[in-house]
Design a protein around this motif. Structure first.
Motif, PDB file in Angstrom:
ATOM      1  N   ASP A  53      -2.068  55.938  19.458  1.00 60.03           N
ATOM      2  CA  ASP A  53      -1.051  56.812  20.037  1.00 60.03           C
ATOM      3  C   ASP A  53      -1.359  57.115  21.504  1.00 60.03           C
ATOM      4  O   ASP A  53      -0.455  57.150  22.348  1.00 60.03           O
ATOM      5  CB  ASP A  53      -0.959  58.122  19.247  1.00 60.03           C
ATOM      6  CG  ASP A  53      -0.195  57.944  17.936  1.00 60.03           C
ATOM      7  OD1 ASP A  53       0.217  56.811  17.639  1.00 60.03           O
ATOM      8  OD2 ASP A  53      -0.028  58.945  17.215  1.00 60.03           O
ATOM      9  N   ALA A  54      -2.636  57.355  21.825  1.00 60.47           N
ATOM     10  CA  ALA A  54      -3.008  57.632  23.213  1.00 60.47           C
ATOM     11  C   ALA A  54      -2.745  56.417  24.096  1.00 60.47           C
ATOM     12  O   ALA A  54      -2.266  56.539  25.225  1.00 60.47           O
ATOM     13  CB  ALA A  54      -4.470  58.057  23.292  1.00 60.47           C
ATOM     14  N   ASP A  55      -3.056  55.232  23.572  1.00 58.85           N
ATOM     15  CA  ASP A  55      -2.770  54.012  24.330  1.00 58.85           C
ATOM     16  C   ASP A  55      -1.270  53.870  24.561  1.00 58.85           C
ATOM     17  O   ASP A  55      -0.822  53.464  25.637  1.00 58.85           O
ATOM     18  CB  ASP A  55      -3.296  52.791  23.575  1.00 58.85           C
ATOM     19  CG  ASP A  55      -4.820  52.743  23.521  1.00 58.85           C
ATOM     20  OD1 ASP A  55      -5.461  53.370  24.391  1.00 58.85           O
ATOM     21  OD2 ASP A  55      -5.353  52.089  22.613  1.00 58.85           O
ATOM     22  N   ALA A  56      -0.475  54.217  23.540  1.00 56.75           N
ATOM     23  CA  ALA A  56       0.981  54.116  23.660  1.00 56.75           C
ATOM     24  C   ALA A  56       1.519  55.077  24.704  1.00 56.75           C
ATOM     25  O   ALA A  56       2.450  54.747  25.452  1.00 56.75           O
ATOM     26  CB  ALA A  56       1.626  54.385  22.300  1.00 56.75           C
ATOM     27  N   VAL A  57       0.959  56.288  24.785  1.00 60.83           N
ATOM     28  CA  VAL A  57       1.404  57.262  25.778  1.00 60.83           C
ATOM     29  C   VAL A  57       1.062  56.790  27.185  1.00 60.83           C
ATOM     30  O   VAL A  57       1.872  56.913  28.115  1.00 60.83           O
ATOM     31  CB  VAL A  57       0.792  58.647  25.496  1.00 60.83           C
ATOM     32  CG1 VAL A  57       1.014  59.590  26.673  1.00 60.83           C
ATOM     33  CG2 VAL A  57       1.393  59.236  24.231  1.00 60.83           C
ATOM     34  N   ALA A  58      -0.123  56.233  27.365  1.00 58.78           N
ATOM     35  CA  ALA A  58      -0.494  55.699  28.676  1.00 58.78           C
ATOM     36  C   ALA A  58       0.484  54.612  29.100  1.00 58.78           C
ATOM     37  O   ALA A  58       0.925  54.564  30.262  1.00 58.78           O
ATOM     38  CB  ALA A  58      -1.918  55.150  28.627  1.00 58.78           C
ATOM     39  N   GLN A  59       0.865  53.758  28.155  1.00 57.76           N
ATOM     40  CA  GLN A  59       1.829  52.698  28.457  1.00 57.76           C
ATOM     41  C   GLN A  59       3.204  53.270  28.732  1.00 57.76           C
ATOM     42  O   GLN A  59       3.935  52.795  29.607  1.00 57.76           O
ATOM     43  CB  GLN A  59       1.892  51.710  27.286  1.00 57.76           C
ATOM     44  CG  GLN A  59       2.715  50.468  27.567  1.00 57.76           C
ATOM     45  CD  GLN A  59       2.160  49.638  28.719  1.00 57.76           C
ATOM     46  OE1 GLN A  59       0.948  49.602  28.950  1.00 57.76           O
ATOM     47  NE2 GLN A  59       3.037  48.970  29.457  1.00 57.76           N
ATOM     48  N   LEU A  60       3.567  54.337  27.987  1.00 62.01           N
ATOM     49  CA  LEU A  60       4.861  54.994  28.191  1.00 62.01           C
ATOM     50  C   LEU A  60       4.984  55.521  29.612  1.00 62.01           C
ATOM     51  O   LEU A  60       6.024  55.380  30.262  1.00 62.01           O
ATOM     52  CB  LEU A  60       5.012  56.133  27.183  1.00 62.01           C
ATOM     53  CG  LEU A  60       6.282  56.988  27.281  1.00 62.01           C
ATOM     54  CD1 LEU A  60       7.504  56.165  26.900  1.00 62.01           C
ATOM     55  CD2 LEU A  60       6.168  58.211  26.366  1.00 62.01           C
ATOM     56  N   ILE A  61       3.934  56.136  30.120  1.00 62.32           N
ATOM     57  CA  ILE A  61       3.960  56.669  31.484  1.00 62.32           C
ATOM     58  C   ILE A  61       4.058  55.537  32.495  1.00 62.32           C
ATOM     59  O   ILE A  61       4.820  55.593  33.465  1.00 62.32           O
ATOM     60  CB  ILE A  61       2.719  57.534  31.755  1.00 62.32           C
ATOM     61  CG1 ILE A  61       2.651  58.713  30.788  1.00 62.32           C
ATOM     62  CG2 ILE A  61       2.728  58.046  33.197  1.00 62.32           C
ATOM     63  CD1 ILE A  61       1.354  59.490  30.855  1.00 62.32           C
ATOM     64  N   LEU A  62       3.302  54.476  32.258  1.00 67.49           N
ATOM     65  CA  LEU A  62       3.294  53.351  33.192  1.00 67.49           C
ATOM     66  C   LEU A  62       4.648  52.667  33.293  1.00 67.49           C
ATOM     67  O   LEU A  62       5.057  52.218  34.369  1.00 67.49           O
ATOM     68  CB  LEU A  62       2.243  52.329  32.757  1.00 67.49           C
ATOM     69  CG  LEU A  62       0.797  52.605  33.169  1.00 67.49           C
ATOM     70  CD1 LEU A  62      -0.135  51.625  32.475  1.00 67.49           C
ATOM     71  CD2 LEU A  62       0.622  52.529  34.679  1.00 67.49           C
ATOM     72  N   THR A  63       5.362  52.591  32.167  1.00 65.63           N
ATOM     73  CA  THR A  63       6.633  51.859  32.160  1.00 65.63           C
ATOM     74  C   THR A  63       7.829  52.728  32.505  1.00 65.63           C
ATOM     75  O   THR A  63       8.947  52.229  32.612  1.00 65.63           O
ATOM     76  CB  THR A  63       6.865  51.206  30.783  1.00 65.63           C
ATOM     77  OG1 THR A  63       6.805  52.215  29.763  1.00 65.63           O
ATOM     78  CG2 THR A  63       5.819  50.150  30.506  1.00 65.63           C
TER      79      THR A  63
END
Length: 453
Positions: A53-63
């Motif tokens: 989930d933390a990895d997904a949030v980091a990707q969410l911010i980046l995209t």
């Protein structure tokens, strides 16, 4: 009216004297400006070491729009810059012990949080169907976040996003709420947890003008908070109809010209107010998508001394008119294009306030109204939410006696009053297309009041 104390204690000599005397030193809040950076430093995303989930949030911010310009990190090791924001992902906790690692990692990061920085938690809603350990962990986030927000300094804020069942991290409203809480637009929102209850909503074509092509109506718009809301909605791309009583006609016309909208002089307590608003918006702008119920009055008096007129007039304007107008909106085919209703409540309607039983009843009524109205709009992709301001610098609050005003300004975690634009930014966020999964909620813009609920 400006808060001269905040300016004084953040200046050279004034700041030095305040520090030596141990006086409160409210930080200068980081608000939205045309050239304001999204965050004042790198964004740290924390979670359990193996948290998908933390990895997904980091990707969410980046995209997200503008995210490519941010420095997103998943570990604090070796960092030299001060953190612009810290996002703590707690959506996968299943026992209170699971909170320890990410929260203690946050403890270390807080020492390097930049002035005006942001802390945002992402967690899941605790429900009666959860096991006791899962419910304890999820509800524990609430207490931890609210307490943390009271510890932050230098204009930093702490807020939380709560995911209801069936909502995952890719939902548009999760990204929109995260963007709002991280940005300068949430300057006076502190210690709040906002629930995303569905996957409805979609990202706008442009985050700079998310309301492009939408038609908005703002009541009580001639001055103060209403005028600020009209300006921010127009800035974000909406065509705006400003509404106020005929006595405010001159100021209303000037505002309409400023925002390149139209003015409608109207007593909102009139039985046909809803129909007149709809007719004006459709005939002049081709439709109606957003209604902001901002108009309100006060007639403060201890209940023991209150007259029927003082009670009735406040309830009629502050809640009765909204109910009548909403009935017309719900019945109109013109209000079916993913519509948004945003109503102005008040922290008085949540915690109460001496001498305001009538006002608090009306604003508590607004909260009940949006909770019941939200589901009625969901079928057409619509929402109804409320924004509850705390102490805001307006013409009305400037008339409060000096000592009382100073105390009211300091009774929140940020130790200062908000500005009308702070309320307007919250309204614009909830009015946006990406906030479609946030429905029936109350977002407080109060700097985290320290008195009452």
């Amino acid at each position: 009216m400006s808060d001269s104390y905040v300016s004084l204690v953040n200046g050279g000599l004034g700041g030095t004297v305040a520090k030596k005397l141990g006086l409160p030193r409210p930080g200068v809040l980081r608000r939205q400006t045309p050239d304001a950076p999204f965050a004042p430093g790198p964004v740290l995303v924390l979670g359990s070491p193996a948290s998908a989930d933390a990895d997904a949030v980091a990707q969410l911010i980046l995209t997200s729009d503008g995210g490519a310009d941010l420095d997103i990190r998943r570990a604090a090791a070796g960092a030299s810059a001060r953190w612009g924001a810290v996002v703590v992902v707690l959506s996968d906790v299943e026992h209170p012990r699971d909170l320890a690692a990410p929260m203690l990692d946050l403890s270390g990061a807080l020492r390097a949080l930049a002035p005006g920085g942001r802390v945002v938690t992402i967690s899941r809603e605790a429900t009666s169907s959860d096991t006791p350990s899962v419910a304890a962990a999820r509800q524990g986030v609430d207490g931890a976040l609210r307490s943390l927000a009271k510890e932050l300094r230098a204009g930093a804020t702490g807020n939380g996003i709560v995911l209801a069942g069936g909502v995952d991290l890719t939902a548009a409203s999760v990204g929109a709420a995260l963007r709002f809480f991280l940005s300068p637009r949430s300057a006076f929102v502190d210690g709040q947890l906002l629930t995303v209850s569905s996957v409805a909503g979609e990202a706008p074509g442009s985050w700079d003008r998310p309301l492009e092509g939408r038609v908005a109506v703002v009541t009580g718009a001639a001055r103060g908070i209403g005028a600020a809301i009209a300006r921010v909605l127009a800035r974000d791309g909406a065509r705006v109809v400003v509404v106020d009583v005929p006595a405010a006609g001159e100021a209303l016309a000037a505002l309409a010209n400023e925002v390149r909208g139209t003015a409608l002089q109207l007593d909102i307590t009139a039985p046909d107010a809803g129909e007149r608003i709809i007719d004006h918006a459709v005939s002049r702008h081709g439709g109606l998508d957003i209604v902001v119920h901002n108009a309100g009055i006060t007639r403060d008096k201890l209940l023991a001394n209150m007259s029927p007129e003082q009670w009735d007039s406040v309830l009629a304007v502050n809640i009765g008119a909204q109910l009548t107008i909403n009935e017309a909106l719900l019945a109109s085919p013109a209000f079916t294009r993913s519509p948004r209703i945003v109503s102005l409540a008040s922290t008085s309607g949540i915690a109460g306030n001496r001498g305001q039983t009538n006002y608090a009843a009306s604003k508590g009524g607004v909260i009940g109204m949006v909770r019941a109205t939200g589901p009625l709009l969901a079928g057409v992709g619509g929402t109804a939410n409320a924004v509850a301001p705390g102490f805001i610098e307006t013409e009305m609050t400037s008339r409060i006696p000096f000592a009382t005003r100073e105390v009211a300004r300091r009774l929140n975690s940020l130790q200062q009053a908000g500005l009308p634009v702070d309320v307007a930014e919250a309204v614009a966020f909830l009015a946006g297309p990406a906030a479609g999964g946030i429905n029936g909620e109350v977002l407080r813009v109060c700097g985290q009041n320290l008195v009452g609920a």
